[in-house]
Motif scaffolding. Sequence first.
Motif, PDB file in Angstrom:
ATOM      1  N   ASN A  12     -22.874 -10.227  22.339  1.00 26.81           N
ATOM      2  CA  ASN A  12     -22.311 -11.571  22.255  1.00 26.81           C
ATOM      3  C   ASN A  12     -22.725 -12.315  20.991  1.00 26.81           C
ATOM      4  O   ASN A  12     -22.222 -13.405  20.728  1.00 26.81           O
ATOM      5  CB  ASN A  12     -22.702 -12.391  23.486  1.00 26.81           C
ATOM      6  N   SER A  13     -23.625 -11.742  20.226  1.00 32.48           N
ATOM      7  CA  SER A  13     -24.095 -12.417  19.020  1.00 32.48           C
ATOM      8  C   SER A  13     -23.108 -12.214  17.873  1.00 32.48           C
ATOM      9  O   SER A  13     -22.222 -11.368  17.940  1.00 32.48           O
ATOM     10  CB  SER A  13     -25.473 -11.895  18.610  1.00 32.48           C
ATOM     11  N   ASN A  14     -23.299 -12.969  16.843  1.00 30.50           N
ATOM     12  CA  ASN A  14     -22.465 -12.835  15.648  1.00 30.50           C
ATOM     13  C   ASN A  14     -23.188 -12.101  14.524  1.00 30.50           C
ATOM     14  O   ASN A  14     -22.724 -12.106  13.390  1.00 30.50           O
ATOM     15  CB  ASN A  14     -22.009 -14.218  15.169  1.00 30.50           C
ATOM     16  N   SER A  15     -24.295 -11.473  14.855  1.00 26.41           N
ATOM     17  CA  SER A  15     -25.059 -10.742  13.859  1.00 26.41           C
ATOM     18  C   SER A  15     -24.283  -9.528  13.362  1.00 26.41           C
ATOM     19  O   SER A  15     -23.628  -8.831  14.152  1.00 26.41           O
ATOM     20  CB  SER A  15     -26.393 -10.278  14.463  1.00 26.41           C
ATOM     21  N   THR A  16     -24.377  -9.249  12.090  1.00 25.66           N
ATOM     22  CA  THR A  16     -23.732  -8.058  11.537  1.00 25.66           C
ATOM     23  C   THR A  16     -24.448  -6.789  11.984  1.00 25.66           C
ATOM     24  O   THR A  16     -23.900  -5.704  11.872  1.00 25.66           O
ATOM     25  CB  THR A  16     -23.704  -8.108   9.995  1.00 25.66           C
ATOM     26  N   ARG A  17     -25.654  -6.932  12.501  1.00 29.92           N
ATOM     27  CA  ARG A  17     -26.429  -5.785  12.982  1.00 29.92           C
ATOM     28  C   ARG A  17     -26.338  -5.614  14.498  1.00 29.92           C
ATOM     29  O   ARG A  17     -27.003  -4.756  15.065  1.00 29.92           O
ATOM     30  CB  ARG A  17     -27.890  -5.976  12.577  1.00 29.92           C
ATOM     31  N   ALA A  18     -25.519  -6.411  15.169  1.00 35.19           N
ATOM     32  CA  ALA A  18     -25.461  -6.423  16.629  1.00 35.19           C
ATOM     33  C   ALA A  18     -25.135  -5.054  17.224  1.00 35.19           C
ATOM     34  O   ALA A  18     -25.796  -4.609  18.159  1.00 35.19           O
ATOM     35  CB  ALA A  18     -24.455  -7.461  17.106  1.00 35.19           C
ATOM     36  N   ALA A  19     -24.131  -4.389  16.694  1.00 38.84           N
ATOM     37  CA  ALA A  19     -23.731  -3.096  17.248  1.00 38.84           C
ATOM     38  C   ALA A  19     -24.845  -2.063  17.095  1.00 38.84           C
ATOM     39  O   ALA A  19     -25.132  -1.305  18.019  1.00 38.84           O
ATOM     40  CB  ALA A  19     -22.451  -2.603  16.577  1.00 38.84           C
ATOM     41  N   ASP A  20     -25.490  -2.046  15.935  1.00 39.09           N
ATOM     42  CA  ASP A  20     -26.582  -1.099  15.717  1.00 39.09           C
ATOM     43  C   ASP A  20     -27.758  -1.377  16.645  1.00 39.09           C
ATOM     44  O   ASP A  20     -28.376  -0.459  17.178  1.00 39.09           O
ATOM     45  CB  ASP A  20     -27.050  -1.145  14.264  1.00 39.09           C
ATOM     46  N   LYS A  21     -28.068  -2.652  16.842  1.00 39.92           N
ATOM     47  CA  LYS A  21     -29.176  -3.028  17.734  1.00 39.92           C
ATOM     48  C   LYS A  21     -28.843  -2.661  19.181  1.00 39.92           C
ATOM     49  O   LYS A  21     -29.688  -2.125  19.905  1.00 39.92           O
ATOM     50  CB  LYS A  21     -29.476  -4.529  17.628  1.00 39.92           C
ATOM     51  N   ALA A  22     -27.603  -2.938  19.601  1.00 39.94           N
ATOM     52  CA  ALA A  22     -27.180  -2.598  20.960  1.00 39.94           C
ATOM     53  C   ALA A  22     -27.224  -1.087  21.174  1.00 39.94           C
ATOM     54  O   ALA A  22     -27.689  -0.604  22.207  1.00 39.94           O
ATOM     55  CB  ALA A  22     -25.781  -3.145  21.231  1.00 39.94           C
ATOM     56  N   GLU A  23     -26.760  -0.341  20.173  1.00 37.41           N
ATOM     57  CA  GLU A  23     -26.757   1.116  20.309  1.00 37.41           C
ATOM     58  C   GLU A  23     -28.174   1.685  20.344  1.00 37.41           C
ATOM     59  O   GLU A  23     -28.442   2.660  21.042  1.00 37.41           O
ATOM     60  CB  GLU A  23     -25.965   1.790  19.192  1.00 37.41           C
ATOM     61  N   ALA A  24     -29.086   1.097  19.617  1.00 39.46           N
ATOM     62  CA  ALA A  24     -30.474   1.580  19.635  1.00 39.46           C
ATOM     63  C   ALA A  24     -31.061   1.481  21.041  1.00 39.46           C
ATOM     64  O   ALA A  24     -31.743   2.410  21.507  1.00 39.46           O
ATOM     65  CB  ALA A  24     -31.320   0.787  18.645  1.00 39.46           C
ATOM     66  N   ILE A  25     -30.764   0.393  21.723  1.00 37.86           N
ATOM     67  CA  ILE A  25     -31.262   0.239  23.100  1.00 37.86           C
ATOM     68  C   ILE A  25     -30.539   1.209  24.028  1.00 37.86           C
ATOM     69  O   ILE A  25     -31.154   1.844  24.883  1.00 37.86           O
ATOM     70  CB  ILE A  25     -31.090  -1.219  23.567  1.00 37.86           C
ATOM     71  N   TYR A  26     -29.229   1.349  23.846  1.00 41.26           N
ATOM     72  CA  TYR A  26     -28.440   2.314  24.628  1.00 41.26           C
ATOM     73  C   TYR A  26     -29.010   3.725  24.469  1.00 41.26           C
ATOM     74  O   TYR A  26     -29.176   4.454  25.444  1.00 41.26           O
ATOM     75  CB  TYR A  26     -26.976   2.261  24.189  1.00 41.26           C
ATOM     76  N   THR A  27     -29.315   4.103  23.241  1.00 36.89           N
ATOM     77  CA  THR A  27     -29.856   5.437  22.968  1.00 36.89           C
ATOM     78  C   THR A  27     -31.190   5.640  23.684  1.00 36.89           C
ATOM     79  O   THR A  27     -31.445   6.702  24.253  1.00 36.89           O
ATOM     80  CB  THR A  27     -30.010   5.656  21.450  1.00 36.89           C
ATOM     81  N   LYS A  28     -32.012   4.625  23.663  1.00 38.81           N
ATOM     82  CA  LYS A  28     -33.287   4.699  24.380  1.00 38.81           C
ATOM     83  C   LYS A  28     -33.050   4.898  25.876  1.00 38.81           C
ATOM     84  O   LYS A  28     -33.701   5.719  26.517  1.00 38.81           O
ATOM     85  CB  LYS A  28     -34.102   3.429  24.133  1.00 38.81           C
ATOM     86  N   MET A  29     -32.090   4.165  26.424  1.00 41.61           N
ATOM     87  CA  MET A  29     -31.774   4.296  27.845  1.00 41.61           C
ATOM     88  C   MET A  29     -31.258   5.692  28.167  1.00 41.61           C
ATOM     89  O   MET A  29     -31.539   6.238  29.226  1.00 41.61           O
ATOM     90  CB  MET A  29     -30.733   3.249  28.253  1.00 41.61           C
ATOM     91  N   LYS A  30     -30.506   6.245  27.265  1.00 42.14           N
ATOM     92  CA  LYS A  30     -29.909   7.565  27.494  1.00 42.14           C
ATOM     93  C   LYS A  30     -30.929   8.704  27.363  1.00 42.14           C
ATOM     94  O   LYS A  30     -30.845   9.696  28.070  1.00 42.14           O
ATOM     95  CB  LYS A  30     -28.763   7.772  26.512  1.00 42.14           C
ATOM     96  N   ASN A  31     -31.906   8.534  26.474  1.00 37.62           N
ATOM     97  CA  ASN A  31     -32.799   9.641  26.139  1.00 37.62           C
ATOM     98  C   ASN A  31     -34.182   9.607  26.772  1.00 37.62           C
ATOM     99  O   ASN A  31     -34.834  10.639  26.837  1.00 37.62           O
ATOM    100  CB  ASN A  31     -32.950   9.733  24.620  1.00 37.62           C
ATOM    101  N   GLU A  32     -34.638   8.442  27.186  1.00 37.94           N
ATOM    102  CA  GLU A  32     -35.989   8.354  27.735  1.00 37.94           C
ATOM    103  C   GLU A  32     -35.954   8.320  29.260  1.00 37.94           C
ATOM    104  O   GLU A  32     -35.364   7.414  29.849  1.00 37.94           O
ATOM    105  CB  GLU A  32     -36.704   7.120  27.182  1.00 37.94           C
ATOM    106  N   PRO A  33     -36.586   9.304  29.901  1.00 37.62           N
ATOM    107  CA  PRO A  33     -36.531   9.382  31.367  1.00 37.62           C
ATOM    108  C   PRO A  33     -37.233   8.225  32.092  1.00 37.62           C
ATOM    109  O   PRO A  33     -36.942   7.976  33.252  1.00 37.62           O
ATOM    110  CB  PRO A  33     -37.213  10.713  31.678  1.00 37.62           C
ATOM    111  N   THR A  34     -38.109   7.509  31.416  1.00 42.49           N
ATOM    112  CA  THR A  34     -38.812   6.407  32.065  1.00 42.49           C
ATOM    113  C   THR A  34     -38.031   5.094  31.992  1.00 42.49           C
ATOM    114  O   THR A  34     -38.467   4.079  32.522  1.00 42.49           O
ATOM    115  CB  THR A  34     -40.200   6.197  31.423  1.00 42.49           C
ATOM    116  N   VAL A  35     -36.878   5.130  31.344  1.00 39.66           N
ATOM    117  CA  VAL A  35     -36.040   3.947  31.162  1.00 39.66           C
ATOM    118  C   VAL A  35     -34.783   4.134  32.015  1.00 39.66           C
ATOM    119  O   VAL A  35     -34.282   5.245  32.142  1.00 39.66           O
ATOM    120  CB  VAL A  35     -35.673   3.805  29.659  1.00 39.66           C
ATOM    121  N   PRO A  36     -34.258   3.042  32.603  1.00 38.73           N
ATOM    122  CA  PRO A  36     -33.021   3.186  33.399  1.00 38.73           C
ATOM    123  C   PRO A  36     -31.887   3.794  32.577  1.00 38.73           C
ATOM    124  O   PRO A  36     -31.759   3.520  31.387  1.00 38.73           O
ATOM    125  CB  PRO A  36     -32.681   1.745  33.790  1.00 38.73           C
ATOM    126  N   SER A  37     -31.068   4.600  33.227  1.00 40.37           N
ATOM    127  CA  SER A  37     -29.910   5.210  32.564  1.00 40.37           C
ATOM    128  C   SER A  37     -28.850   4.152  32.282  1.00 40.37           C
ATOM    129  O   SER A  37     -28.753   3.154  32.995  1.00 40.37           O
ATOM    130  CB  SER A  37     -29.301   6.289  33.458  1.00 40.37           C
TER     131      SER A  37
END
Length: 104
Positions: A12-37
């Motif tokens: 929801n932000s207007n940051s030019t880095r928003a998509a990259d930041k969102a994807e970094a968290i998504y990637t963590k969720m996808k790859n780390e078993p201790t984090v929710p899928s």
Amino acid sequence: WIYNTVIVAWANSNSTRAADKAEAIYTKMKNEPTVPSPSRITYQAVIKAYSKSGNIHRGKALLKDMQEQGLPIDTKLLNSVIDGLSQVDKDDHNKVVVAAPWLL
């Protein structure tokens, strides 16, 4: 689900880095078993972030991944996809052709 909350905030932000930041968290969720899928909300927010940035190719890849995970596609997600298509340069017909299968 603090992860989804942060991803939604980036989407929801207007940051030019928003998509990259969102994807970094998504990637963590996808790859780390201790984090929710990633959930439907996760995918919707990251796709929204990429749609806002005009990166329809990455959004399409995430949509495909979401479908492979068996997560439902709803009107909120389709609205993000349509918004992403509206961000495409009108002169770049190749991007629209690649993006069109999102709506099928």
